[in-house]
Scaffold this motif. Structure first.
Motif, mmCIF file in Angstrom:
data_model
loop_
_atom_site.group_PDB
_atom_site.id
_atom_site.type_symbol
_atom_site.label_atom_id
_atom_site.label_comp_id
_atom_site.label_asym_id
_atom_site.label_seq_id
_atom_site.Cartn_x
_atom_site.Cartn_y
_atom_site.Cartn_z
ATOM 1 N N THR A 94 49.125 82.163 44.715
ATOM 2 C CA THR A 94 49.832 81.028 44.975
ATOM 3 C C THR A 94 50.564 80.552 46.219
ATOM 4 O O THR A 94 50.556 79.777 46.855
ATOM 5 C CB THR A 94 50.689 80.634 43.566
ATOM 6 N N THR A 95 51.520 81.781 46.537
ATOM 7 C CA THR A 95 52.700 81.837 47.507
ATOM 8 C C THR A 95 51.757 81.577 48.677
ATOM 9 O O THR A 95 52.347 81.125 49.744
ATOM 10 C CB THR A 95 53.517 83.141 47.421
ATOM 11 N N GLY A 117 56.857 76.866 53.201
ATOM 12 C CA GLY A 117 56.204 76.747 51.870
ATOM 13 C C GLY A 117 56.105 78.264 51.282
ATOM 14 O O GLY A 117 56.463 78.273 50.005
ATOM 15 N N TRP A 170 58.174 78.918 47.553
ATOM 16 C CA TRP A 170 57.470 79.672 46.487
ATOM 17 C C TRP A 170 58.076 81.006 46.054
ATOM 18 O O TRP A 170 58.087 81.366 44.710
ATOM 19 C CB TRP A 170 55.932 79.759 46.563
ATOM 20 N N SER A 174 45.203 76.803 42.460
ATOM 21 C CA SER A 174 44.857 77.312 43.655
ATOM 22 C C SER A 174 43.224 77.437 44.104
ATOM 23 O O SER A 174 42.971 77.212 45.201
ATOM 24 C CB SER A 174 45.633 78.402 44.229
ATOM 25 N N PHE A 194 61.149 79.929 44.163
ATOM 26 C CA PHE A 194 60.786 79.561 42.813
ATOM 27 C C PHE A 194 60.605 80.632 41.845
ATOM 28 O O PHE A 194 61.081 80.699 40.855
ATOM 29 C CB PHE A 194 59.438 78.637 43.089
ATOM 30 N N TRP A 195 59.831 81.688 42.388
ATOM 31 C CA TRP A 195 59.364 82.677 41.549
ATOM 32 C C TRP A 195 60.713 83.374 41.326
ATOM 33 O O TRP A 195 60.834 84.141 39.994
ATOM 34 C CB TRP A 195 58.315 83.706 41.849
ATOM 35 N N SER A 249 52.130 82.231 36.272
ATOM 36 C CA SER A 249 51.284 82.561 37.770
ATOM 37 C C SER A 249 49.626 82.369 37.515
ATOM 38 O O SER A 249 48.938 82.095 38.518
ATOM 39 C CB SER A 249 51.554 84.081 38.058
ATOM 40 N N THR A 309 49.045 78.498 38.107
ATOM 41 C CA THR A 309 49.291 78.122 39.455
ATOM 42 C C THR A 309 48.192 78.774 40.404
ATOM 43 O O THR A 309 47.647 78.109 41.407
ATOM 44 C CB THR A 309 50.558 78.701 40.045
ATOM 45 N N MET A 316 50.885 85.347 41.461
ATOM 46 C CA MET A 316 52.019 84.900 42.173
ATOM 47 C C MET A 316 51.745 84.804 43.571
ATOM 48 O O MET A 316 52.224 83.787 44.536
ATOM 49 C CB MET A 316 53.370 85.552 41.718
ATOM 50 N N LEU A 375 48.664 77.686 48.401
ATOM 51 C CA LEU A 375 49.299 76.114 48.325
ATOM 52 C C LEU A 375 49.752 75.755 49.458
ATOM 53 O O LEU A 375 49.710 74.697 50.217
ATOM 54 C CB LEU A 375 50.395 75.990 47.183
#
Length: 227
Positions: free
Chosen positions: A116-117, A157, A161, A23, A164-165, A16, A19, A113, A120
């Motif tokens: 990023t979420t 999006g 994310w 970002s 994904f996490w 994280s 990422t 995290m 992005l």
């Protein structure tokens, strides 16, 4: 969209940081562009307003836990259309950080995290907006279908994310996938609401379209890129 504590732990959380750094690098390029185009004062003012709104969205708007995360009405596309991508990005970061520091310190380890979420998908939505909104169209004149596409891009999006996490932290087990699915289904309801909110805000902005261009909003809100 907050990643719940305990989902990603130990050395896995290092990803994280990477990422989030990516970002920030992307965000810095948008900030440099905003400084060239608009100057420091408009960027600062828009960022302050965006940060305050994000904090209000997170703390005052209804939100509830579903599956691996929480469903929020983040209104990322609203921030993007009103203030531009750089103030929206900084506002999301600062609003999230302020909420964590003041009210939810348990969320701070997940800050990378969550950043990023949020960011992005915002940058991807900005790129899509450039493709689907013609240069001769001001943001106050976009259609519901265009607003819906932007909302789908941003909220979709976020769901990707979060998924994904969750999978990264908990694997592909049946319980993990069921929680991801329940979160995704709940969040899609936001997709239908956000365009209506966007259009309501843009309708209000259209009423003051004849006012001098304000440093508080992005110039594209009222002015097309090309006549």
């Amino acid at each position: 969209m907050h990643i719940e504590p305990g989902i990603v732990e130990g050395s896995k959380i290092l990803l994280s940081y990477g990422t989030a750094a990516a970002s920030l690098v992307l965000g810095a390029s948008h900030v440099r562009k905003a400084l060239r185009q608009d100057g420091a004062v408009p960027l600062l003012l828009r960022t302050l307003f965006a940060s305050a709104l994000v904090f209000m969205f997170f703390e005052l708007f209804p939100h509830y836990a579903v599956g691996v995360s929480e469903v929020h009405l983040i209104l990322g596309t609203t921030l993007l259309l009103l203030f531009g991508v750089a103030p929206a990005a900084i506002g999301l970061m600062m609003g999230l950080l302020t909420q964590g520091l003041l009210f939810a310190p348990a969320d701070l380890p997940q800050y990378g995290m969550n950043v990023t979420t949020l960011l992005l998908p915002l940058f991807a939505t900005q790129a899509i907006a450039q493709r689907i909104i013609p240069a001769h169209t001001a943001y106050v004149d976009i259609s519901y279908s265009q607003a819906l596409k932007l909302s789908l891009a941003y909220q979709g999006g976020i769901v990707v994310w979060v998924g994904f996490w969750a999978v990264y932290g908990n694997g592909f087990g049946a319980d993990s996938m069921a929680q991801v699915a329940s979160f995704g289904l709940a969040y899609m309801g936001v997709v239908l609401i956000e365009p209506l909110f966007d259009l309501a805000v843009l309708a209000g902005a259209r009423l003051v379209k004849k006012w001098p261009v304000s440093t508080l909003v992005h110039h594209r809100l009222h002015a097309p890129l090309a006549e």
